[in-house]
Design an enzyme around this catalytic site. Structure first.
Site, PDB file in Angstrom:
ATOM      1  N   SER A   1     -16.011  -2.398   4.086  1.00  0.00           N
ATOM      2  CA  SER A   1     -15.297  -1.547   3.132  1.00  0.00           C
ATOM      3  C   SER A   1     -15.223  -2.136   1.728  1.00  0.00           C
ATOM      4  O   SER A   1     -14.925  -1.428   0.774  1.00  0.00           O
ATOM      5  CB  SER A   1     -13.879  -1.260   3.632  1.00  0.00           C
TER       6      SER A   1
ATOM      7  N   LYS B   1      -8.270  -4.772   0.132  1.00  0.00           N
ATOM      8  CA  LYS B   1      -8.799  -3.766  -0.798  1.00  0.00           C
ATOM      9  C   LYS B   1      -8.588  -4.268  -2.226  1.00  0.00           C
ATOM     10  O   LYS B   1      -7.953  -5.292  -2.462  1.00  0.00           O
ATOM     11  CB  LYS B   1      -8.074  -2.421  -0.638  1.00  0.00           C
TER      12      LYS B   1
END
Length: 284
Positions: free
Chosen positions: A52, A113
């Site tokens: 990701s 993230k």
């Protein structure tokens, strides 16, 4: 007739062996205590489990996260015991930081993230371009790349150099302009909360997606997802807004890295599947 020789060890030898064993136990206990303190207060290692954050973090990267960057919360301690609420010696993160945080809906799962939206920001994605407070972030086209999708398959992806309002530059990855998450409503980030996205924009369950529960309460207040505006996209359970209390630390450096074929119980893969070009790489 003489008695049989006594072969049992002298009492002083027994006592010495016991003392030596106790010293070993104490040494191990001290070492574990020091390691725990360092892990809670200073640094913690993490292994990247997915793609990701490609191309900046790859599956199999072994990274070091600094705990002191944003102060300490209950999530700085293993298993997140409910000892206190909020943060001790808290420092606000900076937009563009790569951050490990606890997933708000369960308070246990570690996610990593990039910080995109600060408290009070209005964030929207239009045609794959992130807009913050109505202004699109600058994207410079970079050469496309072939990405290993596993099982012998590769796919060509687009890459861009994105520049955020603070002037920080980083590379993002995109599978195409019409993928899920490329066009969203406007997300208004509540006070005390943050908005995160993965650098691999079309392969990241992040703050663009329904967190699965609304509102969800934390020690730092309520980060409420506004269902009336129907802002979330798709049917995937994502992250939603992340409370400040859930921040674990800032990702600082890739210490070591192996590709997905490496295995703990196959020692030869530790060398054959290592990615030395990624060793000791400082994260931006």
């Amino acid at each position: 007739m003489t008695d049989a020789a006594d072969t049992s060890p002298p009492e002083e030898d027994k006592g010495g062996a016991v003392r030596e064993f106790i010293e070993i136990i104490k040494t191990v206990a001290y070492a574990l205590a020091i390691a725990l303190v360092l892990r809670v207060l200073l640094f913690q290692p993490f292994t990247i489990p997915s793609g990701s954050m490609e191309p900046n973090l790859l599956e199999g990267d072994y990274i070091i996260v600094s705990k002191f960057s944003y102060g300490w919360s209950k999530h700085s301690i293993p298993f997140s015991p409910p000892l206190f609420n909020g943060r001790i010696l808290g420092h606000a993160p900076k937009r563009g930081d790569i951050i490990v945080f606890k997933l708000p809906r369960d308070g246990r799962t570690d996610y990593i993230k990039r910080l995109i939206g600060m408290p009070g920001d209005k964030v929207q994605v239009r045609g794959g371009v992130v807009n913050i407070n109505g202004k699109p972030l600058t994207q410079e086209v970079r050469p496309p790349a072939l990405v290993d999708m596993g099982y012998g398959f590769t796919q060509q992806v687009q890459r861009f150099q994105e520049t955020n309002p603070e002037g920080r530059k980083y590379i993002t990855q995109d599978y195409g302009p019409d993928s899920r998450g490329d066009s969203t409503g406007v997300y208004t980030v509540p006070a005390g909360c943050y908005f995160f996205m993965g650098d691999n924009r079309d392969n990241s369950a992040d703050s663009r997606f329904d967190p699965g529960t609304s509102p969800f309460k934390t020690g730092s207040g309520v980060c409420k997802w506004d269902y009336e505006l129907d802002q979330y996209i798709g049917d995937e359970v994502g992250v939603g807004f992340v409370p400040a209390e859930n921040l674990v630390g800032k990702a600082q450096i890739i210490l070591l890295s192996w590709n997905r074929n490496a295995a703990l119980f196959k020692p030869w893969t530790w060398v054959l599947d290592a990615r030395p070009s990624r060793f000791f790489r400082v994260l931006k």
